[in-house]
Design a protein around this motif. Structure first.
Motif, mmCIF file in Angstrom:
data_model
loop_
_atom_site.group_PDB
_atom_site.id
_atom_site.type_symbol
_atom_site.label_atom_id
_atom_site.label_comp_id
_atom_site.label_asym_id
_atom_site.label_seq_id
_atom_site.Cartn_x
_atom_site.Cartn_y
_atom_site.Cartn_z
ATOM 1 N N GLY A 1 0.808 -1.212 0.000
ATOM 2 C CA GLY A 1 0.000 0.000 0.000
ATOM 3 C C GLY A 1 0.840 1.261 0.000
ATOM 4 N N ALA A 2 1.876 1.268 0.832
ATOM 5 C CA ALA A 2 2.727 2.459 0.929
ATOM 6 C C ALA A 2 3.475 2.716 -0.377
ATOM 7 C CB ALA A 2 3.708 2.283 2.084
ATOM 8 N N TYR A 3 3.971 1.641 -1.008
ATOM 9 C CA TYR A 3 4.720 1.814 -2.262
ATOM 10 C C TYR A 3 3.793 2.249 -3.396
ATOM 11 C CZ TYR A 3 7.803 0.729 -6.204
ATOM 12 O OH TYR A 3 8.554 0.809 -7.350
ATOM 13 N N ALA A 4 2.565 1.763 -3.408
ATOM 14 C CA ALA A 4 1.607 2.192 -4.428
ATOM 15 C C ALA A 4 1.319 3.688 -4.311
ATOM 16 C CB ALA A 4 0.314 1.389 -4.301
ATOM 17 N N GLU A 5 1.294 4.190 -3.068
ATOM 18 C CA GLU A 5 1.030 5.604 -2.852
ATOM 19 C C GLU A 5 2.270 6.467 -3.077
ATOM 20 O OE1 GLU A 5 -0.586 6.208 1.017
ATOM 21 O OE2 GLU A 5 -2.381 4.988 0.661
ATOM 22 N N ARG A 6 3.453 5.927 -2.768
ATOM 23 C CA ARG A 6 4.698 6.698 -2.861
ATOM 24 C C ARG A 6 5.737 5.939 -3.677
ATOM 25 N NH1 ARG A 6 3.092 11.658 -1.127
ATOM 26 N NH2 ARG A 6 1.723 11.416 0.687
ATOM 27 N N PRO A 7 5.508 5.742 -4.975
ATOM 28 C CA PRO A 7 6.462 4.977 -5.780
ATOM 29 C C PRO A 7 7.817 5.665 -5.940
ATOM 30 C CG PRO A 7 4.785 5.969 -7.171
ATOM 31 C CD PRO A 7 4.342 6.178 -5.761
ATOM 32 N N GLU A 8 7.862 6.959 -5.618
ATOM 33 C CA GLU A 8 9.138 7.675 -5.718
ATOM 34 C C GLU A 8 10.095 7.322 -4.575
ATOM 35 O OE1 GLU A 8 6.497 10.276 -3.145
ATOM 36 O OE2 GLU A 8 6.261 8.981 -4.905
ATOM 37 N N LEU A 9 9.575 6.698 -3.513
ATOM 38 C CA LEU A 9 10.433 6.310 -2.389
ATOM 39 C C LEU A 9 11.072 4.954 -2.682
ATOM 40 C CD1 LEU A 9 8.369 7.379 0.768
ATOM 41 C CD2 LEU A 9 10.251 8.568 -0.336
ATOM 42 N N ARG A 10 12.279 5.003 -3.172
ATOM 43 C CA ARG A 10 12.955 3.780 -3.599
ATOM 44 C C ARG A 10 13.113 2.781 -2.454
ATOM 45 N NH1 ARG A 10 18.139 1.709 -4.039
ATOM 46 N NH2 ARG A 10 18.553 0.521 -5.954
ATOM 47 N N ARG A 11 13.301 3.288 -1.243
ATOM 48 C CA ARG A 11 13.499 2.393 -0.108
ATOM 49 C C ARG A 11 12.286 1.506 0.119
ATOM 50 N NH1 ARG A 11 16.428 -1.117 2.122
ATOM 51 N NH2 ARG A 11 16.258 -1.297 4.378
ATOM 52 N N LEU A 12 11.076 2.030 -0.152
ATOM 53 C CA LEU A 12 9.877 1.208 -0.008
ATOM 54 C C LEU A 12 9.908 0.035 -0.985
ATOM 55 C CD1 LEU A 12 7.067 3.900 0.421
ATOM 56 C CD2 LEU A 12 8.087 2.452 2.191
ATOM 57 N N PHE A 13 10.363 0.304 -2.194
ATOM 58 C CA PHE A 13 10.504 -0.781 -3.175
ATOM 59 C C PHE A 13 11.496 -1.830 -2.680
ATOM 60 C CE2 PHE A 13 13.699 -2.022 -6.356
ATOM 61 C CZ PHE A 13 12.987 -3.029 -6.996
ATOM 62 N N GLU A 14 12.640 -1.391 -2.161
ATOM 63 C CA GLU A 14 13.649 -2.336 -1.677
ATOM 64 C C GLU A 14 13.110 -3.183 -0.524
ATOM 65 O OE1 GLU A 14 17.039 -0.020 -0.654
ATOM 66 O OE2 GLU A 14 17.707 0.250 -2.720
ATOM 67 N N LEU A 15 12.393 -2.538 0.387
ATOM 68 C CA LEU A 15 11.833 -3.275 1.524
ATOM 69 C C LEU A 15 10.813 -4.310 1.061
ATOM 70 C CD1 LEU A 15 11.340 -0.345 4.051
ATOM 71 C CD2 LEU A 15 12.854 -2.308 4.375
ATOM 72 N N LEU A 16 9.951 -3.912 0.130
ATOM 73 C CA LEU A 16 8.936 -4.841 -0.365
ATOM 74 C C LEU A 16 9.589 -6.031 -1.061
ATOM 75 C CD1 LEU A 16 6.044 -5.665 -0.902
ATOM 76 C CD2 LEU A 16 5.996 -4.067 -2.837
ATOM 77 N N ALA A 17 10.559 -5.772 -1.915
ATOM 78 C CA ALA A 17 11.254 -6.861 -2.602
ATOM 79 C C ALA A 17 11.967 -7.768 -1.602
ATOM 80 C CB ALA A 17 12.253 -6.291 -3.611
ATOM 81 N N SER A 18 12.542 -7.176 -0.555
ATOM 82 C CA SER A 18 13.250 -7.963 0.455
ATOM 83 C C SER A 18 12.298 -8.863 1.238
ATOM 84 C CB SER A 18 14.001 -7.039 1.407
ATOM 85 O OG SER A 18 14.978 -6.289 0.712
ATOM 86 N N PHE A 19 11.102 -8.341 1.574
ATOM 87 C CA PHE A 19 10.137 -9.157 2.311
ATOM 88 C C PHE A 19 9.553 -10.257 1.437
ATOM 89 C CE2 PHE A 19 10.131 -6.090 5.768
ATOM 90 C CZ PHE A 19 9.845 -6.892 6.856
ATOM 91 N N LEU A 20 9.444 -10.017 0.142
ATOM 92 C CA LEU A 20 8.936 -11.050 -0.761
ATOM 93 C C LEU A 20 9.957 -12.159 -0.996
ATOM 94 C CD1 LEU A 20 7.114 -8.849 -3.432
ATOM 95 C CD2 LEU A 20 6.039 -10.354 -1.750
ATOM 96 N N ARG A 21 11.229 -11.842 -0.778
ATOM 97 C CA ARG A 21 12.312 -12.805 -1.007
ATOM 98 C C ARG A 21 12.057 -14.090 -0.219
ATOM 99 N NH1 ARG A 21 17.100 -10.194 1.292
ATOM 100 N NH2 ARG A 21 16.961 -8.755 -0.474
ATOM 101 N N TYR A 22 12.115 -15.224 -0.903
ATOM 102 C CA TYR A 22 11.878 -16.568 -0.355
ATOM 103 C C TYR A 22 10.405 -16.828 -0.012
ATOM 104 C CZ TYR A 22 16.946 -16.815 0.165
ATOM 105 O OH TYR A 22 18.280 -16.796 -0.070
ATOM 106 N N ARG A 23 9.600 -15.772 0.178
ATOM 107 C CA ARG A 23 8.196 -15.975 0.540
ATOM 108 C C ARG A 23 7.314 -16.085 -0.692
ATOM 109 N NH1 ARG A 23 9.968 -12.022 4.434
ATOM 110 N NH2 ARG A 23 10.061 -12.983 6.513
#
Length: 361
Positions: free
Chosen positions: A56-78
Protein backbone atom coordinates in the motif's frame (compact mmCIF):
# COMPACT_ATOMS: atom_id res chain seq x y z
CA UNK A 1 10.14 6.39 16.44
CA UNK A 2 11.73 7.13 19.82
CA UNK A 3 8.31 7.22 21.48
CA UNK A 4 7.53 3.87 19.88
CA UNK A 5 10.77 2.36 21.14
CA UNK A 6 10.14 3.58 24.68
CA UNK A 7 6.58 2.21 24.57
CA UNK A 8 7.90 -1.11 23.25
CA UNK A 9 10.48 -1.35 26.03
CA UNK A 10 7.63 -0.83 28.50
CA UNK A 11 5.66 -3.61 26.85
CA UNK A 12 2.94 -1.27 25.56
CA UNK A 13 2.68 -2.57 22.01
CA UNK A 14 -0.54 -0.71 21.18
CA UNK A 15 1.12 2.62 22.03
CA UNK A 16 4.22 1.63 20.05
CA UNK A 17 2.18 0.91 16.94
CA UNK A 18 0.14 4.09 17.32
CA UNK A 19 3.32 6.18 17.62
CA UNK A 20 4.82 4.60 14.50
CA UNK A 21 1.62 5.06 12.48
CA UNK A 22 1.43 8.70 13.57
CA UNK A 23 5.04 9.29 12.52
CA UNK A 24 4.45 7.73 9.08
CA UNK A 25 1.27 9.76 8.58
CA UNK A 26 2.89 13.03 9.71
CA UNK A 27 5.74 12.76 7.22
CA UNK A 28 4.85 10.19 4.53
CA UNK A 29 7.85 11.17 2.40
CA UNK A 30 10.34 9.84 4.98
CA UNK A 31 11.22 6.25 4.16
CA UNK A 32 12.69 5.57 7.61
CA UNK A 33 9.33 6.05 9.33
CA UNK A 34 7.74 3.52 6.96
CA UNK A 35 10.65 1.15 7.58
CA UNK A 36 10.27 1.39 11.36
CA UNK A 37 6.56 0.59 11.11
CA UNK A 38 7.27 -2.28 8.72
CA UNK A 39 9.80 -3.79 11.14
CA UNK A 40 7.29 -3.49 13.99
CA UNK A 41 4.58 -5.21 11.95
CA UNK A 42 6.94 -8.02 10.97
CA UNK A 43 7.94 -8.62 14.61
CA UNK A 44 4.45 -8.39 16.11
CA UNK A 45 1.98 -9.41 13.38
CA UNK A 46 4.13 -11.38 10.96
CA UNK A 47 5.72 -10.83 7.54
CA UNK A 48 2.42 -10.90 5.64
CA UNK A 49 1.23 -7.86 7.59
CA UNK A 50 4.48 -6.09 6.74
CA UNK A 51 4.12 -6.99 3.03
CA UNK A 52 0.52 -5.75 2.95
CA UNK A 53 1.55 -2.44 4.48
CA UNK A 54 4.50 -2.02 2.09
CA UNK A 55 2.38 -2.77 -0.97
CA UNK A 56 0.00 0.00 0.00
CA UNK A 57 2.73 2.46 0.93
CA UNK A 58 4.72 1.81 -2.26
CA UNK A 59 1.61 2.19 -4.43
CA UNK A 60 1.03 5.60 -2.85
CA UNK A 61 4.70 6.70 -2.86
CA UNK A 62 6.46 4.98 -5.78
CA UNK A 63 9.14 7.67 -5.72
CA UNK A 64 10.43 6.31 -2.39
CA UNK A 65 12.96 3.78 -3.60
CA UNK A 66 13.50 2.39 -0.11
CA UNK A 67 9.88 1.21 -0.01
CA UNK A 68 10.50 -0.78 -3.17
CA UNK A 69 13.65 -2.34 -1.68
CA UNK A 70 11.83 -3.27 1.52
CA UNK A 71 8.94 -4.84 -0.36
CA UNK A 72 11.25 -6.86 -2.60
CA UNK A 73 13.25 -7.96 0.46
CA UNK A 74 10.14 -9.16 2.31
CA UNK A 75 8.94 -11.05 -0.76
CA UNK A 76 12.31 -12.80 -1.01
CA UNK A 77 11.88 -16.57 -0.35
CA UNK A 78 8.20 -15.98 0.54
CA UNK A 79 6.80 -15.28 -2.91
CA UNK A 80 9.48 -15.19 -5.60
CA UNK A 81 6.91 -15.01 -8.40
CA UNK A 82 5.57 -11.75 -6.99
CA UNK A 83 9.12 -10.55 -6.39
CA UNK A 84 10.12 -11.21 -10.03
CA UNK A 85 7.05 -9.33 -11.27
CA UNK A 86 7.84 -6.38 -9.01
CA UNK A 87 11.52 -6.31 -10.01
CA UNK A 88 10.84 -6.53 -13.75
CA UNK A 89 8.36 -3.65 -13.46
CA UNK A 90 10.96 -1.60 -11.62
CA UNK A 91 13.64 -2.28 -14.26
CA UNK A 92 11.27 -1.33 -17.06
CA UNK A 93 11.07 2.16 -15.56
CA UNK A 94 14.58 2.29 -14.09
CA UNK A 95 16.94 0.09 -16.16
CA UNK A 96 19.96 1.54 -14.34
CA UNK A 97 18.79 0.22 -10.93
CA UNK A 98 21.67 -2.15 -10.13
CA UNK A 99 20.11 -3.33 -6.85
CA UNK A 100 16.92 -4.39 -8.63
CA UNK A 101 18.90 -6.17 -11.32
CA UNK A 102 20.95 -8.08 -8.73
CA UNK A 103 17.82 -8.98 -6.80
CA UNK A 104 16.14 -10.20 -9.98
CA UNK A 105 19.12 -12.45 -10.71
CA UNK A 106 18.82 -13.98 -7.23
CA UNK A 107 15.07 -14.47 -7.56
CA UNK A 108 15.57 -16.23 -10.89
CA UNK A 109 18.22 -18.45 -9.29
CA UNK A 110 15.84 -19.41 -6.50
CA UNK A 111 13.30 -20.31 -9.15
CA UNK A 112 15.85 -22.61 -10.81
CA UNK A 113 16.57 -20.42 -13.87
CA UNK A 114 20.27 -19.92 -13.21
CA UNK A 115 21.28 -19.28 -16.83
CA UNK A 116 18.76 -16.43 -17.05
CA UNK A 117 19.94 -15.20 -13.65
CA UNK A 118 23.53 -15.15 -14.90
CA UNK A 119 22.51 -13.16 -17.98
CA UNK A 120 20.74 -10.61 -15.75
CA UNK A 121 23.71 -10.18 -13.39
CA UNK A 122 26.07 -9.82 -16.37
CA UNK A 123 23.85 -6.93 -17.49
CA UNK A 124 24.18 -5.44 -14.02
CA UNK A 125 27.98 -5.60 -14.26
CA UNK A 126 27.82 -3.86 -17.66
CA UNK A 127 25.91 -1.03 -15.99
CA UNK A 128 28.17 -0.92 -12.91
CA UNK A 129 31.44 -2.84 -13.38
CA UNK A 130 32.65 -1.93 -9.87
CA UNK A 131 29.59 -3.30 -8.09
CA UNK A 132 31.05 -5.84 -5.67
CA UNK A 133 27.72 -7.54 -4.98
CA UNK A 134 27.03 -8.12 -8.67
CA UNK A 135 30.35 -9.96 -8.91
CA UNK A 136 29.62 -12.07 -5.81
CA UNK A 137 26.17 -13.01 -7.15
CA UNK A 138 27.84 -13.91 -10.45
CA UNK A 139 30.24 -16.15 -8.52
CA UNK A 140 27.37 -17.83 -6.70
CA UNK A 141 25.52 -18.54 -9.95
CA UNK A 142 28.65 -19.88 -11.61
CA UNK A 143 29.23 -22.22 -8.66
CA UNK A 144 25.72 -23.63 -9.03
CA UNK A 145 26.33 -24.07 -12.75
CA UNK A 146 29.50 -26.07 -12.01
CA UNK A 147 31.87 -23.47 -13.45
CA UNK A 148 34.14 -23.49 -10.41
CA UNK A 149 37.22 -21.63 -11.70
CA UNK A 150 35.16 -18.82 -13.20
CA UNK A 151 33.29 -18.60 -9.91
CA UNK A 152 36.50 -18.29 -7.89
CA UNK A 153 37.69 -15.54 -10.22
CA UNK A 154 34.39 -13.63 -9.86
CA UNK A 155 34.42 -13.97 -6.07
CA UNK A 156 38.01 -12.79 -5.81
CA UNK A 157 37.07 -9.77 -7.92
CA UNK A 158 34.18 -9.03 -5.55
CA UNK A 159 36.55 -9.10 -2.56
CA UNK A 160 39.07 -6.90 -4.33
CA UNK A 161 36.32 -4.34 -4.79
CA UNK A 162 35.10 -4.56 -1.18
CA UNK A 163 36.90 -6.52 1.50
CA UNK A 164 33.73 -6.42 3.63
CA UNK A 165 31.67 -8.38 1.10
CA UNK A 166 30.84 -11.11 3.58
CA UNK A 167 28.86 -13.24 1.14
CA UNK A 168 31.75 -13.31 -1.34
CA UNK A 169 34.21 -14.43 1.35
CA UNK A 170 31.88 -17.18 2.58
CA UNK A 171 31.31 -18.45 -0.97
CA UNK A 172 35.00 -18.32 -1.89
CA UNK A 173 35.91 -20.24 1.26
CA UNK A 174 33.91 -23.22 -0.06
CA UNK A 175 34.58 -22.77 -3.78
CA UNK A 176 37.88 -24.64 -3.97
CA UNK A 177 37.81 -28.26 -5.06
CA UNK A 178 40.45 -29.35 -2.53
CA UNK A 179 41.33 -28.36 1.01
CA UNK A 180 44.54 -26.75 -0.25
CA UNK A 181 42.61 -24.67 -2.80
CA UNK A 182 40.30 -23.47 -0.05
CA UNK A 183 43.28 -22.52 2.11
CA UNK A 184 44.83 -20.72 -0.85
CA UNK A 185 41.63 -18.71 -1.33
CA UNK A 186 41.50 -17.83 2.37
CA UNK A 187 45.11 -16.66 2.29
CA UNK A 188 44.07 -14.37 -0.57
CA UNK A 189 41.27 -12.99 1.61
CA UNK A 190 43.69 -12.55 4.53
CA UNK A 191 46.07 -10.58 2.31
CA UNK A 192 43.25 -8.32 1.15
CA UNK A 193 42.18 -7.70 4.76
CA UNK A 194 45.73 -6.68 5.62
CA UNK A 195 45.86 -4.37 2.60
CA UNK A 196 42.57 -2.61 3.43
CA UNK A 197 40.71 -1.39 6.49
CA UNK A 198 37.67 -3.50 7.33
CA UNK A 199 34.58 -2.23 9.12
CA UNK A 200 34.18 -5.72 10.59
CA UNK A 201 32.08 -7.94 8.27
CA UNK A 202 35.08 -9.07 6.24
CA UNK A 203 37.03 -10.02 9.35
CA UNK A 204 34.00 -11.88 10.72
CA UNK A 205 33.54 -13.82 7.48
CA UNK A 206 37.24 -14.72 7.37
CA UNK A 207 37.13 -15.84 11.01
CA UNK A 208 34.10 -18.07 10.32
CA UNK A 209 35.89 -19.70 7.38
CA UNK A 210 39.32 -19.98 9.04
CA UNK A 211 38.54 -23.41 10.55
CA UNK A 212 40.10 -25.02 7.49
CA UNK A 213 43.53 -23.81 8.69
CA UNK A 214 45.46 -25.85 11.21
CA UNK A 215 45.16 -24.34 14.74
CA UNK A 216 48.56 -22.60 14.64
CA UNK A 217 47.91 -20.90 11.31
CA UNK A 218 44.41 -19.92 12.41
CA UNK A 219 45.66 -18.27 15.61
CA UNK A 220 48.49 -16.55 13.73
CA UNK A 221 46.29 -15.22 10.92
CA UNK A 222 43.60 -13.88 13.27
CA UNK A 223 46.14 -12.40 15.69
CA UNK A 224 47.77 -10.57 12.77
CA UNK A 225 44.39 -9.21 11.75
CA UNK A 226 43.69 -8.05 15.29
CA UNK A 227 46.93 -6.08 15.31
CA UNK A 228 46.10 -4.57 11.90
CA UNK A 229 42.46 -3.80 12.76
CA UNK A 230 42.86 -2.41 16.29
CA UNK A 231 39.62 -0.45 16.12
CA UNK A 232 37.47 -3.40 15.01
CA UNK A 233 35.95 -5.36 17.95
CA UNK A 234 35.15 -8.42 15.83
CA UNK A 235 38.87 -8.81 15.05
CA UNK A 236 39.67 -9.00 18.77
CA UNK A 237 36.79 -11.42 19.38
CA UNK A 238 37.88 -13.68 16.52
CA UNK A 239 41.46 -13.81 17.81
CA UNK A 240 40.22 -14.75 21.30
CA UNK A 241 37.98 -17.50 19.91
CA UNK A 242 40.88 -18.91 17.88
CA UNK A 243 42.99 -19.22 21.05
CA UNK A 244 40.00 -20.69 22.89
CA UNK A 245 39.70 -23.40 20.23
CA UNK A 246 43.24 -24.58 21.05
CA UNK A 247 42.12 -25.32 24.62
CA UNK A 248 44.34 -22.63 26.20
CA UNK A 249 41.50 -21.04 28.18
CA UNK A 250 43.76 -18.97 30.46
CA UNK A 251 45.46 -17.24 27.53
CA UNK A 252 42.11 -16.75 25.83
CA UNK A 253 40.72 -15.14 29.01
CA UNK A 254 43.74 -12.85 29.31
CA UNK A 255 43.41 -11.72 25.70
CA UNK A 256 39.67 -11.24 26.14
CA UNK A 257 40.15 -8.95 29.13
CA UNK A 258 42.73 -6.93 27.16
CA UNK A 259 40.22 -6.58 24.33
CA UNK A 260 37.46 -5.51 26.72
CA UNK A 261 39.66 -2.67 27.97
CA UNK A 262 39.39 -1.27 24.44
CA UNK A 263 35.75 -2.24 23.90
CA UNK A 264 34.08 -2.44 27.35
CA UNK A 265 30.50 -2.36 26.01
CA UNK A 266 30.86 -4.60 22.99
CA UNK A 267 28.10 -7.27 23.11
CA UNK A 268 29.98 -9.96 21.14
CA UNK A 269 32.92 -9.76 23.54
CA UNK A 270 30.52 -10.05 26.48
CA UNK A 271 28.96 -13.15 24.94
CA UNK A 272 32.44 -14.65 24.42
CA UNK A 273 33.20 -13.81 28.05
CA UNK A 274 30.11 -15.70 29.20
CA UNK A 275 31.10 -18.75 27.14
CA UNK A 276 34.70 -18.69 28.39
CA UNK A 277 33.50 -18.34 31.98
CA UNK A 278 31.32 -21.41 31.47
CA UNK A 279 34.26 -23.39 30.05
CA UNK A 280 36.41 -22.30 32.99
CA UNK A 281 33.70 -23.33 35.47
CA UNK A 282 33.19 -19.77 36.74
CA UNK A 283 29.47 -19.68 37.43
CA UNK A 284 29.37 -16.13 38.83
CA UNK A 285 31.26 -14.63 35.89
CA UNK A 286 29.06 -16.46 33.40
CA UNK A 287 25.85 -15.19 35.00
CA UNK A 288 27.21 -11.67 35.42
CA UNK A 289 28.27 -11.47 31.79
CA UNK A 290 24.90 -12.70 30.55
CA UNK A 291 22.99 -10.30 32.81
CA UNK A 292 25.10 -7.38 31.56
CA UNK A 293 24.47 -8.48 28.00
CA UNK A 294 20.69 -8.70 28.44
CA UNK A 295 20.69 -5.15 29.83
CA UNK A 296 22.92 -3.94 27.00
CA UNK A 297 21.04 -5.70 24.18
CA UNK A 298 17.51 -6.53 25.43
CA UNK A 299 16.20 -7.53 22.00
CA UNK A 300 19.00 -10.03 21.27
CA UNK A 301 17.59 -13.56 21.40
CA UNK A 302 20.68 -15.62 22.23
CA UNK A 303 21.90 -14.01 25.51
CA UNK A 304 18.42 -13.94 27.08
CA UNK A 305 17.92 -17.57 26.11
CA UNK A 306 21.28 -18.60 27.54
CA UNK A 307 20.68 -16.72 30.76
CA UNK A 308 17.22 -18.30 31.15
CA UNK A 309 18.74 -21.77 30.70
CA UNK A 310 21.55 -20.91 33.11
CA UNK A 311 18.99 -19.91 35.75
CA UNK A 312 16.74 -22.91 35.06
CA UNK A 313 19.53 -25.48 35.44
CA UNK A 314 20.37 -23.96 38.83
CA UNK A 315 16.81 -24.28 40.10
CA UNK A 316 15.97 -20.58 39.69
CA UNK A 317 12.88 -21.25 37.59
CA UNK A 318 10.89 -18.20 38.72
CA UNK A 319 13.74 -15.89 37.69
CA UNK A 320 14.06 -17.70 34.36
CA UNK A 321 10.31 -17.37 33.71
CA UNK A 322 10.34 -13.66 34.54
CA UNK A 323 13.31 -13.09 32.23
CA UNK A 324 11.55 -14.81 29.34
CA UNK A 325 8.30 -12.96 30.03
CA UNK A 326 10.17 -9.65 29.86
CA UNK A 327 11.63 -10.72 26.52
CA UNK A 328 8.25 -11.71 25.11
CA UNK A 329 6.86 -8.31 26.09
CA UNK A 330 9.55 -6.78 23.86
CA UNK A 331 9.27 -9.30 21.02
CA UNK A 332 6.08 -11.36 21.36
CA UNK A 333 6.75 -13.34 18.16
CA UNK A 334 10.22 -14.54 19.19
CA UNK A 335 9.78 -18.31 18.74
CA UNK A 336 12.92 -19.23 20.70
CA UNK A 337 11.84 -17.36 23.82
CA UNK A 338 8.29 -18.68 23.47
CA UNK A 339 9.53 -22.27 23.13
CA UNK A 340 11.83 -21.97 26.13
CA UNK A 341 9.02 -20.49 28.22
CA UNK A 342 6.75 -23.37 27.17
CA UNK A 343 9.35 -25.95 28.21
CA UNK A 344 9.75 -24.16 31.53
CA UNK A 345 5.98 -24.13 32.12
CA UNK A 346 5.78 -27.84 31.26
CA UNK A 347 8.54 -28.62 33.72
CA UNK A 348 6.67 -26.68 36.40
CA UNK A 349 3.48 -28.67 35.77
CA UNK A 350 1.66 -25.89 33.91
CA UNK A 351 0.75 -28.12 30.98
CA UNK A 352 -2.13 -26.08 29.50
CA UNK A 353 -0.07 -22.88 29.42
CA UNK A 354 2.83 -24.75 27.86
CA UNK A 355 0.69 -26.28 25.10
CA UNK A 356 -0.82 -22.88 24.28
CA UNK A 357 2.63 -21.34 23.95
CA UNK A 358 3.81 -24.22 21.73
CA UNK A 359 0.82 -23.78 19.44
CA UNK A 360 1.60 -20.07 19.16
CA UNK A 361 5.22 -20.88 18.29
Amino acid sequence: ALQARIAGLRGNNAAARAALEAAAAADPHRADTHEALTDWLADHEGPEAAIAYLEGAYAERPELRRLFELLASFLRYRDDARAIELLRARLTEHPDDAWARRELALALERGGDREQGLAVVDEAIEWLPYDTYAHSIRGDLLLHLGRREEAREALRRAIELDVDNRAAIALLADAGESQEERREDLRFVHARLLARVSAGPGVAAFADASHCFDPAERVESLSTLEQHQRDVPVAADAAVRAVEATGDLDTAWKRLEEARERFPCNPELLLTRARLAFLRGDDAEERGSLESLVRLAPFWTSPRLRLARHLKTRGLEEEAAELLEQGLALRPRDASWRMERALLDWRRGRREEALELLQQS
